[in-house]
Enzyme design. Structure first.
Site, PDB file in Angstrom:
ATOM      1  CE  LYS A  61      53.863   1.788  62.338  1.00 51.75           C
ATOM      2  NZ  LYS A  61      52.521   1.228  62.669  1.00 51.75           N
ATOM      3  CB  SER A 101      52.514   1.018  66.504  1.00 55.10           C
ATOM      4  OG  SER A 101      51.970   0.729  65.231  1.00 55.10           O
ATOM      5  CB  SER A 106      48.918   0.994  64.765  1.00 54.86           C
ATOM      6  OG  SER A 106      49.256   0.261  65.914  1.00 54.86           O
TER       7      SER A 106
END
Lengths: 487, 95, 498
Positions: C76, C151, C175
């Site tokens: 990420k 996310s 997330s």
């Protein structure tokens, strides 16, 4: 109307740690810009605070030294505001639960009067960087070397009533933080900075007036002058029926006035909240006890002991406990003297040592602008000099000459006394011969003395000392003179 | 609760985010919706409840007072918007 | 090879059936082929990846490989990665090349894993759809018209589309779990403090926690063995002995006490999700688990409390993005104040700004007690609810999300609607508990669109959430693994890239 000035001080003492409050960057003063600003200090994303044990320990030391409550559990909080020298956009500080709560400081005013100033709190926080305003094409330069340096913010109650009291408090605090070795106290380098909260009120009133906070007070002189100016300014406004606006003001030493700080005018809304990156700070009983045990004897306790055990007068005890170095020097002179004399009366020795340390030595240091730790005359050497006075080898007057020579680096007291032939004349026969000569040469003064003018005696003492080049033992000279003049 | 426009402008200034009045007006409606949702918190009486700032009751570890960070300002300043003589440059700071 | 598990990949590498360079190239090629439409990656840097793969091959050749040596893993884009752009999905950091590695990256590097690329995400991890990314939304591989969740949407998409064998994510309010659920993969949010936050760009410090995304529980365990670990640079990192997260994989489910929270099956839950979750609970019962109802009475307060605490912390955490030392600076400005305001106005997107405003407001003078303090008290109540529940059960089971993936743009107009979808995930973060999401079925969604868009008759994945008590990760993974031994939801691949 009579007005009373009410003053409280907020002092930022930079803690004398090697590394920063929350990062492992160095705190040394004067490095090239941003070379001591690590990833945390410049607030790169993802870097987290890890508190410095040395800074916490220093805060505990302070709390114990002022008799405050050291919280077993204190909380770091974020104080949020934007400023280019504040890289994270918040300062990690303490808000609702500071590490030290309460405490007090005893201060001595110039007239010798004493007063206790209460402390509100002392809390740990990190310093900001510096904005340099030299012109970079109309821009400011930001140096973050200082960002993150540990600070202890010490907040007093509004207990002071004059600029002189504020200065006395600031000096006492300055002496204390150095005494307990938590801050180097270097005001030029900004290690000890004061902000003053000043308000005025009609004498006799017990409500506080609106206060102004004055910043940038980086010397005791500026502190005094800024408060005096600010009090005058506020009184003038009040007397004209005006109202004081609560604001932050900056002291301008060049113009000797305070002026409103435009940039701080925006309503403060610091949005404090508990620092989520840091769990509560705990101080265990064991840690507290260990820090307490390692604390040196504090100035107030030492002063009290000097008065009680050594029977020194208050003013001597105060002077000798002005700094830890002074007290250490004095104590070394006393012990040196005790060694040299092997017996005798301790209190008299202490008094003799006190007179020299607080008198001749202090004067010489002051003239030379030297700290006692850097005195060219070491404590042990001064002790030997005083010992020579007390064993009648030299007179007190001659001792000053010897001291000057020691100061100039001519060697130890005994060597100087021998080399210069300053040993006191204690041979009664020799002194009698000299005095007989003087008495014979001054019949008029003899007659005067004998007719009852006691003052004439001093003339003979002077003549005798002159004839012996100051080396006549004063006690013997007096005794012989009295005998001879009695006829 | 309904936020007045002036309040939106005040918060935006505090947060250092430029907004025009039109933008503020648009965001005002969304904020009011969010605060209406948040207001559901008032349904529960929290008297006497200890606030929870941290997940677990852990105590803070302290670092020994040792310098561990080397000078990396050249690497850090390679990604800076404007630097000169090792300093970060910003529009004139007025005190 | 794209469907091989981490264990199978490790075996192939160890047996020299494939080299790390070859494996990495395979995935890089697949990314090149598919990511134009899926947008799962913000940065791919084949040269850097292959250099790491070559080093891994040397290590494997020397017989010094571990379970992840030579295996490419996507990260990420909020894990700082030295020498790589680390953008956090924001224009603010679009040109930010990280000068140091996050702890998580250090650990993957030490394990010999290959950094495959940096994945797309909601800007500063704020969002549940990946639509707030400055680099455009990632797409759900099951239906590119749908969101992958957020996310960590890019990481979920990358794993679901077999563009990466595994990925890292972060979970502040769901997330990791929510995108895992919406893309049909597995994701674990560990106990707060188990994975270091050093080098992880902060959203809400007291809630943020890194964790793995992969296709099976077994793989999550292998990834956790690398990711987790004490780090003195994070004061909230927990100092515990190292543990083997795979140690309970073989443990039978028999005797497991499952708690089913009534509140998680109330109004708002799509019937198809409720049915799939119930079917999974039934399957676990067949394996010998017992079930009982548990109460989490303050569930309804978790979203309001979360949307006070998270924005409050975020508003402060994001103050450092001021255009002074790094990141975006507006090209034109009048003075310092103007420079700040314009840089932040243009550097941040709408959702981030909205949350900064909410956070600034709830902390501001006069509102702190009514909002922030109140939310912290509710946080305590929520944590207490879980503590009570775990007196009577070992694992709490429920849905991860109220519905399947929704269409892009469907919920952007009304942020509150999007926030309310976080109802089953945020409480876990407030309490700091571990939880994972695994696939347990498929649904059509309320408006799944024409069937021609979709494979399997237009179906989208459904996630099952397992919540454990503090440090129960290994147990959760064991339960999930046992479930996955008897089901194949986690083996289903989206209809792309064939």
């Amino acid at each position: 109307m009579d007005w009373e000035t009410v003053i409280g001080l907020e002092t930022h003492a930079q803690l004398s740690t090697r590394s920063k409050m929350f990062s492992g960057a160095a705190t040394a003063f004067g490095a090239a810009p941003n070379t001591q600003a690590c990833a945390f200090d410049i607030a790169l994303p993802g870097v987290l605070p890890v508190p410095n044990k040395g800074a916490v320990e220093r805060a505990i030391r302070f709390g114990l030294a002022v008799g405050g409550e050291v919280r077993r559990r204190s909380v770091f909080a974020r104080k949020n505001y934007f400023y280019p020298d504040l890289p994270k956009g918040y300062q990690i500080s303490q808000f609702e639960a500071p590490i030290v709560q309460g405490g007090a400081l005893r201060i001595v005013l110039p007239d010798g009067a004493e007063k206790t100033v209460r402390l509100t709190r002392a809390h740990l926080e990190e310093d900001a960087g510096k904005s340099l305003h030299e012109d970079f094409h109309g821009m400011s330069g930001i140096d973050l070397n200082r960002a993150g340096t540990p600070l202890l913010e010490i907040v007093s109650e509004p207990d002071m009533r004059s600029a002189a009291e504020a200065v006395a408090y600031a000096k006492a605090l300055h002496a204390l933080v150095r005494w307990i070795d938590i801050c180097d106290g270097n005001m030029q380098e900004g290690s000890f900075r004061c902000d003053a909260n000043v308000s005025v009120r009609p004498a006799g009133s017990d409500t506080l007036g609106t206060r102004c906070e004055i910043k940038n007070l980086n010397s005791f002189r500026f502190l005094e002058r800024a408060i005096e100016y600010e009090a005058r300014r506020q009184i003038a406004i009040c007397e004209e029926g005006g109202r004081i606006v609560q604001e932050t003001r900056l002291y301008d030493p060049d113009r000797d006035e305070t002026r409103s700080m435009r940039s701080k005018e925006e309503a403060h809304d610091y949005r404090y909240f508990p620092e989520p990156d840091l769990p509560p700070l705990e101080v265990t009983d064991a840690w507290l006890a260990a820090v307490g045990a390692a604390l040196p004897e504090l100035p107030a306790a030492k002063r009290e002991r000097y008065e009680r055990e050594l029977a020194l007068p208050a003013h001597d005890a105060i002077t000798l406990t002005a700094s830890r170095d002074t007290a250490a020097y004095f104590e070394e002179v006393v012990s040196g003297l005790a060694e040299a004399e092997q017996g005798g009366e301790a209190q008299a020795r202490a008094k003799a040592a006190a007179n020299w340390v607080a008198g001749e030595l202090a004067g010489a240091l002051n003239r030379a602008g030297l700290d006692i730790a850097r005195s060219p005359v070491k404590a042990r050497d001064l002790a030997r000099l005083i010992a020579r006075i007390r064993d009648d080898t030299i007179s007190g007057k001659i001792a000053k000459e010897v001291f000057d020579a020691m100061w100039a680096g001519e060697g130890a007291a005994d060597a100087i006394i021998e080399r210069r032939g300053l040993r006191q004349i204690t041979d009664t026969g020799a002194l009698e011969a000299i005095i007989d000569g003087i008495v014979a040469a001054n019949p008029a003064q003899v007659a005067e003395y004998r007719s009852g003018k006691e003052k004439a005696f001093n003339f003979f003492v002077g003549q005798a000392m002159k004839a012996t080049k100051g080396k006549g033992n004063p006690v013997q000279v007096t005794e012989i003179l009295k005998r001879k003049l009695a006829g | 609760m309904s936020l007045p426009l002036s309040e939106v402008m005040r918060i935006a200034a505090l947060a250092r985010i430029a907004v025009s009045e039109a933008e503020a007006e648009a965001v005002r409606g969304q904020l009011n919706g969010i605060f209406a949702m948040i207001a559901r918190m008032n349904a529960v009486d929290t008297t006497g409840v200890e606030p929870m700032a941290h997940v677990r009751d852990v105590t803070l570890r302290l670092r020994e007072d040792i310098v561990t960070e080397a000078d990396r300002h050249a690497a850090f300043q390679a990604i800076a918007p404007q630097v000169e003589d090792g300093l970060y440059l910003v529009p004139k700071v007025i005190e | 090879m794209f469907d091989a598990s981490l264990t199978e990949l490790a075996a192939a590498l160890a047996a020299k059936r494939i080299s790390s360079v070859e494996l990495t190239r395979l995935f890089l090629d697949r990314i090149a082929r598919l990511d134009g439409s899926l947008n799962a990656f913000i940065t791919v840097d084949p040269e850097r990846s292959l250099a790491q793969a070559r080093a891994a091959d040397r290590r494997l050749g020397a017989g010094e490989g571990g379970p992840l040596t030579g295996i490419p893993v996507a990260h990420k884009d909020l894990f700082l990665t030295e020498g790589w752009p680390s953008t956090c999905g924001s224009r603010m950091l679009a040109n930010f090349v990280a000068p140091y590695d996050a702890h998580v990256i250090e650990r993957f590097n030490a394990a010999g894993a290959v950094i495959l690329g940096k994945t797309n995400m909601d800007e500063f991890a704020m969002g549940s759809s990946n639509e707030s990314s400055w680099f455009g939304a990632a797409r759900n591989p099951w239906n590119p018209e749908c969101v992958p969740g957020g996310s960590s949407g890019g990481s979920a998409t990358a794993v679901a589309a077999r563009m990466a064998p595994a990925a890292t994510g972060t979970d502040t309010g769901g997330s990791i779990r929510q995108p895992a659920a919406l893309t049909g993969i597995c994701g674990l949010k560990p106990t707060y403090g188990v994975v270091s936050r050093h080098g992880m760009v902060a959203f809400a410090s007291s809630l943020d926690q890194g964790g793995p995304l992969a296709r099976s529980a077994e793989e999550l365990a292998a990834l956790m063995n690398v990711m987790a670990g004490f780090d003195a640079r994070d004061s909230t990192s927990l100092e515990r002995p190292a543990e083997d997260y795979a140690r309970e994989l073989a443990r039978p489910v028999a005797g497991l006490r499952i708690g089913v929270p009534r509140e998680y099956f109330a109004e708002g839950l799509a019937p198809e999700v409720a049915a799939a979750v119930q079917a999974a609970i039934d399957a676990l019962q067949k394996l010998g688990a017992t079930t009982s109802d548990v109460d989490l009475p303050n569930t309804g307060l978790s979203v309001p409390a979360y949307y006070v605490i998270a924005p409050a912390e975020a508003s402060s955490n994001l103050s450092r993005y001021d255009g002074v030392r790094y990141g975006f600076r507006a090209p034109e400005y009048d003075d310092l104040m103007d420079m700040y305001c314009r840089s932040r106005a243009a550097g941040f997107g709408a959702e981030v700004k909205r949350r900064i405003l909410v956070g600034t407001y709830v902390l501001s003078h006069g509102y702190y007690d009514a909002y922030y303090l109140k939310a912290q008290k509710i946080r305590r109540l929520i944590a207490n609810d879980f503590a009570e529940a775990f007196k009577r059960c070992d694992v709490i089971v429920g849905p991860t999300t109220p519905g399947v993936a929704f269409r892009l743009g469907e919920k952007t107009a009304d942020p509150v609607q999007m926030y309310l979808d976080d109802i089953y995930t945020v409480a876990v973060n407030l309490a700091g508990l571990p939880a994972l999401s695994i696939p347990c079925g498929f649904g059509r969604g309320g408006d799944a669109g024409p069937a021609s868009d979709l494979s399997r008759g237009g179906l989208l994945p459904i996630g099952l959430q397992l919540i454990g008590d503090y440090f129960a990760e290994a147990r959760l993974l064991g339960v999930a693994h046992q479930y996955q031994r008897g089901t194949d939801w986690h083996r289903r691949a989206p209809p792309i890239g064939h």
